[in-house]
Every structure is written in C-alpha cells, then in structure tokens.
Design a protein around this motif. Structure first.
Motif, mmCIF file in Angstrom:
data_model
loop_
_atom_site.group_PDB
_atom_site.id
_atom_site.type_symbol
_atom_site.label_atom_id
_atom_site.label_comp_id
_atom_site.label_asym_id
_atom_site.label_seq_id
_atom_site.Cartn_x
_atom_site.Cartn_y
_atom_site.Cartn_z
ATOM 1 N N ALA A 86 0.711 -1.221 -0.284
ATOM 2 C CA ALA A 86 -0.093 -0.165 -0.236
ATOM 3 C C ALA A 86 0.940 1.333 -0.283
ATOM 4 C CB ALA A 86 -0.953 -0.008 1.220
ATOM 5 N N GLU A 87 2.058 1.201 0.920
ATOM 6 C CA GLU A 87 2.682 2.166 0.667
ATOM 7 C C GLU A 87 3.279 2.329 -0.122
ATOM 8 O OE1 GLU A 87 7.341 3.061 2.544
ATOM 9 O OE2 GLU A 87 5.815 2.316 4.364
ATOM 10 N N HIS A 88 3.771 1.420 -1.084
ATOM 11 C CA HIS A 88 4.628 1.338 -2.281
ATOM 12 C C HIS A 88 3.426 2.462 -3.443
ATOM 13 C CE1 HIS A 88 5.484 -0.160 -6.208
ATOM 14 N NE2 HIS A 88 6.970 0.554 -6.161
ATOM 15 N N ALA A 89 2.755 1.924 -3.392
ATOM 16 C CA ALA A 89 1.392 2.177 -4.753
ATOM 17 C C ALA A 89 0.817 3.428 -4.266
ATOM 18 C CB ALA A 89 -0.467 1.751 -4.350
ATOM 19 N N THR A 90 1.012 4.078 -3.100
ATOM 20 C CA THR A 90 0.724 5.295 -2.517
ATOM 21 C C THR A 90 1.905 6.390 -2.965
ATOM 22 O OG1 THR A 90 -0.581 5.636 -0.664
ATOM 23 C CG2 THR A 90 0.385 7.939 -0.948
ATOM 24 N N VAL A 92 3.940 5.943 -5.925
ATOM 25 C CA VAL A 92 3.879 5.624 -7.173
ATOM 26 C C VAL A 92 2.574 6.389 -7.383
ATOM 27 C CG1 VAL A 92 2.951 3.824 -9.429
ATOM 28 C CG2 VAL A 92 4.537 3.209 -7.439
ATOM 29 N N ALA A 93 1.449 6.585 -6.552
ATOM 30 C CA ALA A 93 0.652 7.268 -6.892
ATOM 31 C C ALA A 93 1.099 8.890 -7.357
ATOM 32 C CB ALA A 93 -0.757 7.299 -6.299
ATOM 33 N N ASN A 94 1.705 9.036 -6.188
ATOM 34 C CA ASN A 94 2.370 10.551 -6.358
ATOM 35 C C ASN A 94 3.044 11.023 -6.776
ATOM 36 O OD1 ASN A 94 0.601 11.430 -3.752
ATOM 37 N ND2 ASN A 94 2.840 10.341 -2.022
ATOM 38 N N PHE A 95 4.229 10.142 -7.702
ATOM 39 C CA PHE A 95 5.415 10.673 -8.389
ATOM 40 C C PHE A 95 4.331 10.901 -9.712
ATOM 41 C CE2 PHE A 95 7.470 9.331 -12.038
ATOM 42 C CZ PHE A 95 9.243 9.391 -11.939
ATOM 43 N N ASN A 96 3.250 9.407 -10.079
ATOM 44 C CA ASN A 96 1.976 10.149 -11.028
ATOM 45 C C ASN A 96 1.695 11.508 -10.650
ATOM 46 O OD1 ASN A 96 3.534 7.889 -12.547
ATOM 47 N ND2 ASN A 96 1.192 6.335 -11.841
#
Length: 122
Positions: A86-90, A92-96
């Motif tokens: 979940a931390e990784h997904a967050t 990645v979403a912030n980067f995008n």
C-alpha cells in the motif's frame, strides 16, 4: 489482531515519512489574452521553477518507492507485506500525480502563450 494493528501503525509511521516529500504549489499563470510581456516572462520563470521543484519532489518520491520495494521484499508477515504494498502504491500514485501536474501546467502555459500571441496579431 495485534500483528495487524502493529502493521497498520508501522504503515502510518512510514506514510508519515512519505510526507517529507512536499508536492510544490502550482504557480499562478498569467492570462495571456490580457497579460503584458513582463507578466508572460514572469509566468515562464514560474513554470520553470515549478518544473525544477517537481523534479526534486519526484527524486524524493523515488527514494520512497525504493524503500517500499525493499521493505516489501523483507516483510515477514502477509500483513506487513500488504502494508508495504500500500505504501508503494501511494508513492507511485504521488509520482504519477507530479508528472500529471507538470504536463498540466505546461499545457496551461502554452495556452496562455497562444492567447498572448493572438492578442499581438490583432
């Protein structure tokens, strides 16, 4: 239940670390149909500064992504692995989102330039 609570708490603490990466504030762009040349130049400078800040922000987020990937590989429990995922997904979403914002601001400034140039032709 205690393991799940510990994983959630750990995730919250690590997510707090992600907050150390601060998304820069979107600049206010000139209205090209009304702006003078000096305002357009200032707008261009603001866009360039914003793009540099977004680059720094993405570098910070990349570090968070790397940490999350490493933590996922080292996770001992499924709960911990899920929290790291979940931390990784967050991250990645912030980067995008940062990439999206850079494209959006560049597009908006290009529209302002077109409006400015159209005004000059009249």
């Amino acid at each position: 239940m205690k393991l799940l609570s510990a994983a959630v708490l750990s995730s919250a603490l690590l997510t707090g670390q992600a907050l150390a990466c601060d998304m820069p504030t979107k600049p206010t762009l000139p209205d090209g149909s009304k702006a003078e040349m000096a305002e357009m130049v200032a707008g261009q400078q603001a866009v360039k500064s914003y793009q540099q800040s977004l680059g720094t922000y993405r570098d910070c987020i990349n570090a968070d992504i790397d940490k999350a990937e490493k933590a996922m590989k080292e996770a001992k429990s499924e709960e911990d692995k899920a929290a790291r995922k979940a931390e990784h997904a967050t991250a990645v979403a912030n980067f995008n989102k940062a990439v999206e914002m850079e494209e959006k601001v560049a597009g908006e400034f290009n529209l302002a330039i077109r409006a400015f140039n159209a005004k000059k032709k009249k």
